[in-house]
Scaffold this motif. Structure first.
Motif, PDB file in Angstrom:
ATOM      1  N   GLY A 196      73.865  17.760 -47.201  1.00 18.62           N
ATOM      2  CA  GLY A 196      72.859  17.322 -46.243  1.00 18.62           C
ATOM      3  C   GLY A 196      71.614  18.180 -46.368  1.00 18.62           C
ATOM      4  N   VAL A 197      70.454  17.539 -46.301  1.00 18.37           N
ATOM      5  CA  VAL A 197      69.183  18.271 -46.276  1.00 18.37           C
ATOM      6  C   VAL A 197      68.354  17.676 -45.140  1.00 18.37           C
ATOM      7  N   ASP A 198      67.226  18.298 -44.821  1.00 18.19           N
ATOM      8  CA  ASP A 198      66.339  17.687 -43.839  1.00 18.19           C
ATOM      9  C   ASP A 198      65.780  16.386 -44.414  1.00 18.19           C
ATOM     10  N   ASN A 199      65.555  15.421 -43.545  1.00 14.41           N
ATOM     11  CA  ASN A 199      64.959  14.149 -43.996  1.00 14.41           C
ATOM     12  C   ASN A 199      63.750  14.375 -44.901  1.00 14.41           C
ATOM     13  N   LYS A 200      62.928  15.351 -44.520  1.00 20.11           N
ATOM     14  CA  LYS A 200      61.667  15.543 -45.267  1.00 20.11           C
ATOM     15  C   LYS A 200      61.932  16.038 -46.697  1.00 20.11           C
ATOM     16  N   ASP A 201      63.102  16.597 -46.955  1.00 25.32           N
ATOM     17  CA  ASP A 201      63.426  17.096 -48.302  1.00 25.32           C
ATOM     18  C   ASP A 201      64.198  16.084 -49.149  1.00 25.32           C
ATOM     19  N   PHE A 202      64.466  14.910 -48.572  1.00 20.21           N
ATOM     20  CA  PHE A 202      65.341  13.934 -49.222  1.00 20.21           C
ATOM     21  C   PHE A 202      64.861  13.550 -50.628  1.00 20.21           C
ATOM     22  N   GLU A 203      63.618  13.074 -50.715  1.00 18.64           N
ATOM     23  CA  GLU A 203      63.101  12.611 -52.008  1.00 18.64           C
ATOM     24  C   GLU A 203      63.067  13.766 -53.015  1.00 18.64           C
ATOM     25  N   ALA A 204      62.633  14.942 -52.535  1.00 21.34           N
ATOM     26  CA  ALA A 204      62.540  16.095 -53.447  1.00 21.34           C
ATOM     27  C   ALA A 204      63.926  16.455 -53.975  1.00 21.34           C
ATOM     28  N   ALA A 205      64.935  16.405 -53.113  1.00 21.77           N
ATOM     29  CA  ALA A 205      66.294  16.772 -53.542  1.00 21.77           C
ATOM     30  C   ALA A 205      66.789  15.824 -54.631  1.00 21.77           C
ATOM     31  N   ILE A 206      66.525  14.545 -54.457  1.00 20.98           N
ATOM     32  CA  ILE A 206      66.973  13.573 -55.460  1.00 20.98           C
ATOM     33  C   ILE A 206      66.239  13.802 -56.783  1.00 20.98           C
ATOM     34  N   LYS A 207      64.950  14.053 -56.695  1.00 21.34           N
ATOM     35  CA  LYS A 207      64.169  14.303 -57.921  1.00 21.34           C
ATOM     36  C   LYS A 207      64.666  15.550 -58.646  1.00 21.34           C
ATOM     37  N   VAL A 208      64.907  16.621 -57.880  1.00 19.53           N
ATOM     38  CA  VAL A 208      65.356  17.885 -58.490  1.00 19.53           C
ATOM     39  C   VAL A 208      66.684  17.663 -59.210  1.00 19.53           C
ATOM     40  N   LEU A 209      67.602  16.970 -58.560  1.00 18.31           N
ATOM     41  CA  LEU A 209      68.909  16.731 -59.189  1.00 18.31           C
ATOM     42  C   LEU A 209      68.758  15.909 -60.461  1.00 18.31           C
ATOM     43  N   TYR A 210      67.985  14.856 -60.346  1.00 19.88           N
ATOM     44  CA  TYR A 210      67.809  13.978 -61.508  1.00 19.88           C
ATOM     45  C   TYR A 210      67.223  14.773 -62.679  1.00 19.88           C
ATOM     46  N   ASN A 211      66.164  15.529 -62.384  1.00 22.50           N
ATOM     47  CA  ASN A 211      65.493  16.235 -63.475  1.00 22.50           C
ATOM     48  C   ASN A 211      66.343  17.356 -64.055  1.00 22.50           C
ATOM     49  N   SER A 212      67.252  17.918 -63.250  1.00 23.56           N
ATOM     50  CA  SER A 212      68.024  19.003 -63.839  1.00 23.56           C
ATOM     51  C   SER A 212      69.281  18.496 -64.561  1.00 23.56           C
ATOM     52  N   PHE A 213      69.670  17.258 -64.311  1.00 22.20           N
ATOM     53  CA  PHE A 213      70.871  16.771 -64.989  1.00 22.20           C
ATOM     54  C   PHE A 213      70.613  15.723 -66.064  1.00 22.20           C
ATOM     55  N   VAL A 214      69.493  15.042 -65.980  1.00 18.48           N
ATOM     56  CA  VAL A 214      69.248  13.988 -66.944  1.00 18.48           C
ATOM     57  C   VAL A 214      68.252  14.461 -67.976  1.00 18.48           C
TER      58      VAL A 214
END
Ligand code: ASP
Length: 439
Positions: free
Chosen positions: A419-437
């Motif tokens: 869980g993250v704050d709503n405001k960090d949602f998009e950033a969290a998804i981007k960070v994960l995508y960029n670090s794994f793909v």
């Protein structure tokens, strides 16, 4: 033999019909074709099914639906004339309009005509047999499908080796009246046909080149997932975009028939293959199959000294939620505290009553609620028993300054949820995508 289903955008106009013909000619195993009603040709256009629902509402309230019906008619008659078909649907469409005006057509029968006329046109264009869904998709009185009867009925109608076109989305009740699935239900018809005919694969043709690894509104041009298991798909579709109707998985899964999501507008792309499991590792560097998530969760947290030695505190909290018919998504806990994570909209209206009841039942030392929490899930069958994945996830989030409010992992290790704050949602998804793909 392959059962192939084409969705609304693949059926939107004559140009799309031509693409479908090419796709079928490219593989002679593609014999049984399920079609949706005509979808949107461009953004802002109407889906035929929506027009049919609209038409029904007009008639129900005594308003003339002739203008809408004209739009419906011309969508189909345009395709008919563009493709220069021998078939003429006009008399049948006009007869339907007469019955609508006389209030002889039920809502479900009317909306099912979108797929019906699509299939008539496609069968004429391909020179395939038309098999009406009402003649084989048999519903029970409770609205579930009688699979055995349906499968037998279809087997009796399909000529082996010959082509057939079947309208999706509907079938018949025991008394013969038309009944539809929920929206997007042509996927289910395709799955039932594939299961009935023991197809080698069920190809589901749409307008994206497979299931994407992340939401394209958040991540720029995300890669498609080449291979995904049914279990992973379930985790991913819990929050992400729905490419397939949820109920369409069951018939094919029972028979171990793979589903291949394909793009009518890019037929060379291999799309996404969905199977029970995959032999061998075709892509050993890919640990995460997809990243998904949802915003607007709340966390109710309570602490109570000595709670770990007491029996039933969690039970008392859950009892209150059960009483209010609220289902809980996650239950992270510590030694002397526990929280429940659930969608905010589920508790919004009754929040104060619920909090008061928890206070009374569980007698906590502290009781708090936090809103505006987003849940992010990294899903991947290859994460199980592989050390370091969660380390990498949390390191990447930490480096980007994203605070993690909650962590949860399913016992099957198919996902890591946080869980993250709503405001960090998009950033969290981007960070994960960029670090794994890695591109
Ligand atoms: N035409 C129906 C709908 O729009 C069913 C489908 O396309 O699968 O929901």
């Amino acid at each position: 033999m392959k059962v192939v289903k084409f969705g609304g955008s693949s059926m939107a106009d004559a140009g799309q019909y031509r693409k479908i013909r090419e796709i079928l000619l490219a593989d002679p195993d593609r014999k049984v074709v399920i079609v949706s009603a005509a979808g949107k040709r461009y953004s802002g256009d109407h889906k035929l099914t929506d027009l049919l629902y609209l038409c029904y509402s007009h008639v129900k309230y005594g308003v003339d639906c002739s203008r809408i019906f004209k739009m419906i008619m011309s969508r189909y008659l345009d395709i008919q004339s563009d493709l220069d078909l021998d078939l003429n649907l006009e008399p049948e469409l006009k007869a339907l309009k007469k019955r609508i005006d006389a209030k002889e057509v039920s809502r479900e029968e009317l909306v099912s005509r979108g797929e019906y006329f699509s299939a008539k046109l496609m069968a004429a264009y391909l020179g395939f047999q038309f098999i009406d869904a009402a003649d084989w998709v048999k519903f029970n009185m409770d609205g579930t499908v009688n699979q055995e009867e349906s499968y037998n009925a279809l087997r009796g109608r399909v000529t082996p080796g010959a082509g057939a076109v079947i309208p999706g989305f509907y079938g018949a009740m025991p008394d013969g009246t038309i009944h539809t699935f929920s929206r997007g239900g042509s996927d289910i018809t395709g799955s039932l046909a594939a299961a009935a005919l023991d197809a080698d694969v069920y190809e589901n043709w749409t307008d994206v080149s497979g299931i994407l690894m992340a939401d394209p509104r958040i991540v720029d041009d995300p890669q498609a997932i080449p291979e995904v298991t049914y279990d992973e798909l379930r985790e991913l579709s819990y929050s992400g975009a729905q490419v397939l109707h949820e109920d369409s998985i069951f018939p094919v899964r029972e028979k171990n028939i793979p589903v291949n999501i394909r793009n009518t507008n890019d037929p060379q792309a291999p799309g996404t293959m969905i199977k029970e499991n995959f032999e061998g590792d075709h892509d050993p560097d890919r640990f995460i199959t997809g990243i998904t998530g949802k915003k607007d969760f709340s966390i109710i947290s309570l602490s109570k000294r000595g709670m770990s030695n007491q029996v039933g505190v969690l039970y008392k909290v859950l009892k209150v939620l059960v009483r209010h018919k609220i289902s809980v998504d996650y239950v992270p806990n510590g030694i002397d505290n526990v929280s429940v994570v659930l969608p905010t909209r589920a508790i919004e209206k009754e929040l104060y009553t619920i909090m008061a009841e928890i206070k009374q039942e569980a007698e906590p030392d502290t009781l708090e609620v936090h809103h505006n929490i987003a849940v992010v899930a990294a899903v991947g069958r290859k994460m199980a028993f592989r050390p370091g994945i969660s380390g990498k996830i949390f390191a990447a989030l930490g480096e980007s300054g994203i605070n993690i409010r909650m962590i949860n992992q399913g016992p099957d290790e198919l996902n890591i949820i946080f869980g993250v704050d709503n405001k960090d949602f998009e950033a969290a998804i981007k960070v994960l995508y960029n670090s794994f793909v890695t591109k």
